[in-house]
Design an enzyme around this catalytic site. Structure first.
Site, mmCIF file in Angstrom:
data_model
loop_
_atom_site.group_PDB
_atom_site.id
_atom_site.type_symbol
_atom_site.label_atom_id
_atom_site.label_comp_id
_atom_site.label_asym_id
_atom_site.label_seq_id
_atom_site.Cartn_x
_atom_site.Cartn_y
_atom_site.Cartn_z
ATOM 1 N N ASP A 1 3.530 6.433 -7.902
ATOM 2 C CA ASP A 1 3.580 6.181 -9.345
ATOM 3 C C ASP A 1 4.399 4.943 -9.712
ATOM 4 O O ASP A 1 4.212 4.363 -10.777
ATOM 5 C CB ASP A 1 4.138 7.411 -10.078
ATOM 6 C CG ASP A 1 3.085 8.513 -10.179
ATOM 7 O OD1 ASP A 1 1.909 8.259 -9.814
ATOM 8 O OD2 ASP A 1 3.437 9.631 -10.606
ATOM 9 N N VAL B 1 10.682 4.021 -10.995
ATOM 10 C CA VAL B 1 10.177 5.347 -11.383
ATOM 11 C C VAL B 1 10.859 6.373 -10.479
ATOM 12 O O VAL B 1 10.975 6.167 -9.262
ATOM 13 C CB VAL B 1 8.644 5.423 -11.240
ATOM 14 C CG1 VAL B 1 8.135 6.819 -11.589
ATOM 15 C CG2 VAL B 1 7.975 4.369 -12.121
ATOM 16 N N LEU C 1 0.461 3.663 -2.042
ATOM 17 C CA LEU C 1 0.832 3.538 -3.456
ATOM 18 C C LEU C 1 1.321 4.860 -4.034
ATOM 19 O O LEU C 1 0.817 5.937 -3.712
ATOM 20 C CB LEU C 1 -0.374 3.038 -4.259
ATOM 21 C CG LEU C 1 -0.953 1.698 -3.798
ATOM 22 C CD1 LEU C 1 -2.104 1.278 -4.710
ATOM 23 C CD2 LEU C 1 0.108 0.605 -3.742
ATOM 24 N N HIS D 1 4.267 2.074 -8.077
ATOM 25 C CA HIS D 1 3.286 0.979 -8.033
ATOM 26 C C HIS D 1 2.357 1.047 -9.242
ATOM 27 O O HIS D 1 1.992 0.017 -9.816
ATOM 28 C CB HIS D 1 2.431 1.089 -6.761
ATOM 29 C CG HIS D 1 3.173 0.893 -5.490
ATOM 30 N ND1 HIS D 1 3.391 1.915 -4.590
ATOM 31 C CD2 HIS D 1 3.763 -0.205 -4.955
ATOM 32 C CE1 HIS D 1 4.059 1.454 -3.548
ATOM 33 N NE2 HIS D 1 4.313 0.173 -3.749
ATOM 34 N N GLY E 1 0.817 -1.210 0.000
ATOM 35 C CA GLY E 1 0.000 0.000 0.000
ATOM 36 C C GLY E 1 0.848 1.256 0.000
ATOM 37 O O GLY E 1 2.026 1.219 -0.363
#
Ligand code: PAF
Length: 285
Positions: A40, A182, A38, A42, A36
């Site tokens: 970008d 990312v 979350l 993820h 969790g």
């Protein structure tokens, strides 16, 4: 593909029922395991999952088994409503968000996956038992969802290595898909723990990506030069406390020899304020 809010399922039996029906109808299933909070990174996993499968399941479970005493289990961010909202726009079908009691009804497990010697190095050296707990919950999630493909982020390079080894060693019939890290524009790798960083610590956290870049830029001159440049770049950030910076062979995750030439991987971990961060980058020695 759905564009509505995903169905949130808390029970193993209910998830199995949904996925059993989808599988019987010929659907390909992707699992994105997460804890969790979350971001970008993820969502990039989710987007790739959408390309690879008909049904996308995101698991959200802060796994107590992979946190040691004194680690940040209690303060790890839990943001289920915001997570589900973020996933709604990405066409996720199911969110599996079990309680610890659902996953570990006996409180603890007597059977654990053992990560082996590589699991004791780097992250494992600072976090004893972390990778056994991580592999145990990943094995459980793979057994529960029986996905065709499961997706992991490259930022957790040692985790990816160990999950790939487990799947190979235990003949798990799930393909592991790895998705690139990312980063923010300035190079900081996205992490759920970045939300703990105030502005000065956010700047100090650049020590990790800057050390990796310095090593990569110097890599053609050999291991010693790459390590020296990384240390110099890291040293520019007073508030970052280095745990390890190591250059390893991606095939074994063991440190390369002094005269190694070829494709390698730099791994770094540091504490910034009270927050532990990790990052990695490929380089060519
Ligand atoms: O990378 C994570 O978030 C966790 O280690 C994982 C894979 C979801 C297992 O708890």
């Amino acid at each position: 593909m759905t564009t509505d809010a995903p169905e949130v399922v808390g029970e193993i039996a209910a998830l199995r029922e949904r996925l059993g029906a989808a599988r019987a109808a010929g659907a390909r299933i992707a699992l994105v395991p997460t804890m969790g909070a979350l971001h970008d990174g993820h969502l990039a996993l989710v987007d790739r999952a959408r390309e690879l499968a008909d049904v996308v399941v995101v698991s959200i479970f802060v796994n107590p088994l992979q946190f040691g005493a004194g680690e940040d289990l209690d303060r790890y961010p839990r943001t289920l409503d915001a997570d589900v909202a973020a996933l709604a726009s990405r066409g996720v079908d199911l969110v599996f968000a079990p309680t610890a009691r659902e996953m570990y009804p006996r409180g603890d497990v007597s059977t654990r996956i053992t990560a082996g010697p590589v699991g004791d190095r780097y992250e494992g050296s600072s976090r004893p038992g972390h990778f056994d707990g991580m592999l145990t919950v990943v094995a459980k999630l793979l057994h529960i969802a029986m996905p065709d493909v499961a997706l992991f982020g490259r930022k957790d390079a040692q985790q990816v290595f160990l999950v790939e080894r487990m799947v190979a060693d235990l003949d798990v019939p799930t393909v592991i898909e790895v998705v690139e890290t990312v980063r923010e524009d300035d190079g900081l790798a996205l992490s759920s723990r970045n939300r703990f960083l105030d502005e000065p610590h956010r700047r100090a956290a650049l020590a990790l990506s800057e050390a990796l870049r310095a090593a990569s830029d110097a890599a053609a001159e050999g291991l010693a030069e790459a390590l020296a440049e990384a240390a110099a770049a890291f040293g520019d950030h007073d508030d970052a406390e280095l745990d390890y910076f190591v250059i390893v062979d991606p095939a074994t995750l063991l440190p390369v020899a002094d005269d190694f030439r070829g494709e390698a991987l730099a791994l770094v971990a540091a504490r910034v304020g009270g927050t532990r961060l990790i990052d990695n980058a490929p380089l060519t020695l």
